[in-house]
Design a protein around this motif. Structure first.
Motif, PDB file in Angstrom:
ATOM      1  N   UNK A 144     -17.913  -0.599  -4.267  1.00 48.12           N
ATOM      2  CA  UNK A 144     -18.476  -0.627  -2.917  1.00 48.12           C
ATOM      3  C   UNK A 144     -18.472  -2.053  -2.379  1.00 48.12           C
ATOM      4  N   UNK A 145     -18.616  -3.032  -3.291  1.00 49.90           N
ATOM      5  CA  UNK A 145     -18.652  -4.432  -2.882  1.00 49.90           C
ATOM      6  C   UNK A 145     -17.321  -4.942  -2.368  1.00 49.90           C
ATOM      7  N   UNK A 146     -16.243  -4.636  -3.081  1.00 46.95           N
ATOM      8  CA  UNK A 146     -14.914  -5.109  -2.690  1.00 46.95           C
ATOM      9  C   UNK A 146     -14.286  -4.196  -1.640  1.00 46.95           C
ATOM     10  N   UNK A 147     -14.233  -2.905  -1.948  1.00 45.45           N
ATOM     11  CA  UNK A 147     -13.498  -1.970  -1.084  1.00 45.45           C
ATOM     12  C   UNK A 147     -14.149  -1.762   0.277  1.00 45.45           C
ATOM     13  N   UNK A 148     -15.492  -1.804   0.298  1.00 48.09           N
ATOM     14  CA  UNK A 148     -16.173  -1.590   1.586  1.00 48.09           C
ATOM     15  C   UNK A 148     -16.839  -2.855   2.120  1.00 48.09           C
ATOM     16  N   UNK A 149     -17.827  -3.371   1.405  1.00 47.30           N
ATOM     17  CA  UNK A 149     -18.626  -4.473   1.944  1.00 47.30           C
ATOM     18  C   UNK A 149     -17.801  -5.735   2.181  1.00 47.30           C
ATOM     19  N   UNK A 182     -19.394  10.499  -2.106  1.00 48.82           N
ATOM     20  CA  UNK A 182     -20.695  10.667  -1.464  1.00 48.82           C
ATOM     21  C   UNK A 182     -21.308   9.278  -1.292  1.00 48.82           C
ATOM     22  N   UNK A 183     -22.097   9.118  -0.252  1.00 45.69           N
ATOM     23  CA  UNK A 183     -22.809   7.847  -0.077  1.00 45.69           C
ATOM     24  C   UNK A 183     -24.239   8.059  -0.562  1.00 45.69           C
ATOM     25  N   UNK A 184     -24.506   7.624  -1.786  1.00 42.33           N
ATOM     26  CA  UNK A 184     -25.851   7.728  -2.359  1.00 42.33           C
ATOM     27  C   UNK A 184     -26.609   6.437  -2.008  1.00 42.33           C
ATOM     28  N   UNK A 185     -27.313   6.459  -0.918  1.00 44.26           N
ATOM     29  CA  UNK A 185     -27.998   5.240  -0.489  1.00 44.26           C
ATOM     30  C   UNK A 185     -29.045   4.777  -1.503  1.00 44.26           C
ATOM     31  N   UNK A 186     -29.598   5.709  -2.275  1.00 42.02           N
ATOM     32  CA  UNK A 186     -30.602   5.357  -3.273  1.00 42.02           C
ATOM     33  C   UNK A 186     -29.953   4.824  -4.553  1.00 42.02           C
ATOM     34  N   UNK A 187     -28.622   4.905  -4.631  1.00 40.90           N
ATOM     35  CA  UNK A 187     -27.913   4.431  -5.823  1.00 40.90           C
ATOM     36  C   UNK A 187     -26.598   3.769  -5.419  1.00 40.90           C
ATOM     37  N   UNK A 188     -26.629   3.015  -4.331  1.00 42.60           N
ATOM     38  CA  UNK A 188     -25.414   2.438  -3.765  1.00 42.60           C
ATOM     39  C   UNK A 188     -24.694   1.529  -4.754  1.00 42.60           C
ATOM     40  N   UNK A 302     -25.848   5.007   9.434  1.00 35.92           N
ATOM     41  CA  UNK A 302     -26.774   4.472   8.431  1.00 35.92           C
ATOM     42  C   UNK A 302     -26.043   3.506   7.498  1.00 35.92           C
ATOM     43  N   UNK A 303     -24.827   3.852   7.116  1.00 37.63           N
ATOM     44  CA  UNK A 303     -24.039   2.971   6.259  1.00 37.63           C
ATOM     45  C   UNK A 303     -23.785   1.645   6.956  1.00 37.63           C
ATOM     46  N   UNK A 308     -24.918  -4.073   7.105  1.00 43.98           N
ATOM     47  CA  UNK A 308     -25.356  -5.276   7.820  1.00 43.98           C
ATOM     48  C   UNK A 308     -26.537  -5.929   7.117  1.00 43.98           C
ATOM     49  N   UNK A 309     -27.478  -5.111   6.670  1.00 37.97           N
ATOM     50  CA  UNK A 309     -28.657  -5.628   5.992  1.00 37.97           C
ATOM     51  C   UNK A 309     -28.275  -6.319   4.682  1.00 37.97           C
ATOM     52  N   UNK A 310     -27.405  -5.704   3.906  1.00 36.44           N
ATOM     53  CA  UNK A 310     -26.982  -6.284   2.633  1.00 36.44           C
ATOM     54  C   UNK A 310     -26.223  -7.599   2.822  1.00 36.44           C
ATOM     55  N   UNK A 311     -25.479  -7.693   3.913  1.00 34.35           N
ATOM     56  CA  UNK A 311     -24.629  -8.863   4.149  1.00 34.35           C
ATOM     57  C   UNK A 311     -25.304  -9.920   5.027  1.00 34.35           C
ATOM     58  N   UNK A 312     -26.516  -9.641   5.462  1.00 38.21           N
ATOM     59  CA  UNK A 312     -27.231 -10.597   6.301  1.00 38.21           C
ATOM     60  C   UNK A 312     -26.643 -10.743   7.692  1.00 38.21           C
ATOM     61  N   UNK A 313     -26.072  -9.648   8.207  1.00 36.79           N
ATOM     62  CA  UNK A 313     -25.485  -9.663   9.545  1.00 36.79           C
ATOM     63  C   UNK A 313     -26.517  -9.245  10.564  1.00 36.79           C
ATOM     64  N   UNK A 314     -26.730 -10.065  11.575  1.00 31.48           N
ATOM     65  CA  UNK A 314     -27.655  -9.763  12.649  1.00 31.48           C
ATOM     66  C   UNK A 314     -26.967  -8.832  13.646  1.00 31.48           C
ATOM     67  N   UNK A 315     -27.557  -7.667  13.886  1.00 30.81           N
ATOM     68  CA  UNK A 315     -26.979  -6.741  14.832  1.00 30.81           C
ATOM     69  C   UNK A 315     -27.478  -6.992  16.247  1.00 30.81           C
ATOM     70  N   UNK A 316     -26.596  -6.682  17.211  1.00 32.19           N
ATOM     71  CA  UNK A 316     -26.965  -6.863  18.620  1.00 32.19           C
ATOM     72  C   UNK A 316     -28.022  -5.853  19.034  1.00 32.19           C
TER      73      UNK A 316
END
Length: 316
Positions: A144-149, A182-188, A302-303, A308-316
Motif C-alpha cells: 500500500x505504501x509503494x503502489x498507492x501512497x 479490499x480496503x481494510x481501513x482498520x488493517x491498512x 474515504x481512502x 492525505x492524513x497519512x501523508x500530511x497533505x492539507x486538503x482544500x
C-alpha cells in the motif's frame, strides 16, 4: 491408465503448439496512435525495466523529453542509454525516486519542478508484488505504501504543474488482481493480519479507487486520469515470489512481453478524444469492467482522506 497418459501428453503437446496463437488472441490490445510528442515532458516511474522501460522507449521515439524515475540509478542509466541509442532521442533523463520513502518522493518532485516548467504525462508505473511483510521508511505496509501512497503523494506534488500544462494525463498501473482486493481501513498496514498476495490485490484496488476520485476532483481542469491492467507480463515484478516465477516460466508462452504489456498504458497516454472517459479502467486498449468494490465512491473518498492524513497533505 496408459491411454490416459497418452491423451494427457497429446493435450500438453497441442497446448504448447497452440500457445503462440492463444497468446496472440488474448493480447489483442495494441496502441495504434500516431501522435508525436516533440516539446512534451513525461515522467515514467520504474522505467528502468519491464513495462516502464518499454513505455519510456515508445514515448522517447515520439520525441518526448522523458524522465526515468527509479530507485536504482545504475539500472536507470543503463536503460536510458539503451533508449537513447535505439530512438536517437537524447532527452531521456534519469532521476532518483524511491517510492518507499516520502523524503525521496518530495526531493524528486522539488528538483523536477525546479528543472521543468511543464509536465504533460505522468505514468505511475512502478510497483512491488508479493513482498514478505515489511514497511516503508514511513511505516506504511510495503504494498500500500509503494503502489498507492507513494504514487498518491507524487501525483499530489506534481498536480499544479500538470494543470498548468493541460491538456495532460495521469496513468495509474493497476492489475486484474484488484477484483480480489479490499480496503481494510482498520488493517491498512497489515498489522492485524497479513497475506502478501492479498496485500498486492488491496493496493491495486486502491489504484483504481484513487483514479476515479482523482478524476472527479480534476473535472474541468484539463487533466484526465486512467487506471490500467497491463496483462500478465514476464517482468521483474514477480521477483519476490518463487512460485510465481516458476509458473511464469512454465507458462511463458502465454504471458506478454514487456512491450505488449506497455500497450494499454500508451493507449491511455496518447489516444486522442479519450478525455470523456477520465477515471475509467482500461485493459487491452479498451474500457474494462470494474467490480462493485472498484466503483464504491464512498470508499474512494474515504481512502483519499485517509491517504492525505497519512501523508500530511492539507486538503482544500
Amino acid at each position: 491408465m496408459f491411454g490416459v497418459l497418452v491423451l494427457l501428453a497429446s493435450f500438453v503437446f497441442l497446448l504448447v503448439l497452440a500457445a503462440p496463437y492463444i497468446r496472440k488472441a488474448l493480447s489483442k490490445g495494441v496502441c495504434t496512435s500516431t501522435v508525436q510528442l516533440p516539446g512534451k515532458v513525461v515522467i515514467v516511474t520504474g522505467a528502468n525495466t519491464g513495462i516502464g522501460k518499454e513505455t519510456a522507449k515508445d514515448l522517447a521515439q515520439r520525441g518526448a523529453r522523458v524522465y526515468i524515475a527509479c530507485r536504482d540509478l545504475q539500472k536507470g542509466e543503463l536503460a536510458a542509454s539503451e533508449i537513447r541509442a535505439k530512438t536517437g532521442n537524447q532527452q531521456v533523463l534519469v532521476r532518483k525516486l524511491d517510492l518507499a520513502d516520502t523524503k525521496s518522493i518530495r526531493t524528486f518532485a522539488e528538483a523536477f519542478l525546479a528543472e521543468e516548467k511543464q509536465l504533460h504525462i505522468l505514468i505511475n508505473n512502478a510497483g512491488v508484488m508479493m513482498c514478505p511483510y515489511s514497511k516503508t521508511a514511513d511505516g506504511f505496509e510495503m504494498h500500500i505504501g509503494v503502489n498507492h501512497l507513494g504514487h498518491f503523494l507524487l501525483t499530489h506534488l506534481l498536480l499544479d504543474r500538470l494543470k498548468e500544462s493541460a491538456p495532460s494525463r495521469v496513468i495509474n498501473l493497476s492489475s486484474l488482481a484488484f477484483h480480489l482486493g479490499r480496503i481494510h481501513f482498520y488493517n491498512l498496514h497489515g498489522e492485524k493480519f497479513y497475506n502478501r498476495g492479498l496485500a498486492y490485490c488491496h493496493s491495486k484496488l486502491a489504484n483504481v479507487l484513487f483514479t476515479q476520485e482523482l478524476a472527479r476532483r480534476l473535472k474541468g481542469t484539463g487533466v484526465t486520469t486512467y487506471s490500467v491492467h497491463p496483462g500478465t507480463v514476464n517482468s521483474e515484478l514477480f521477483r519476490h515470489s518463487t512460485c510465481m516465477k516458476l509458473l511464469l516460466k512454465l507458462f511463458s508462452s502465454f504471458s506478454k512481453t514487456p512491450q505488449e504489456g506497455a500497450q494499454t498504458s500508451l493507449y491511455c497516454a496518447l489516444t486522442e478524444g479519450l478525455e470523456p472517459l477520465s477515471g475509467k479502467h482500461f485493459s487491452e486498449c479498451s474500457p474494462a469492467w470494474i467490480s462493485s468494490r472498484g466503483r464504491n465512491m464512498t470508499t474512494a473518498r474515504r481512502l483519499w482522506d485517509v491517504s492525505c492524513n497519512l501523508l500530511g497533505i492539507q486538503q482544500d
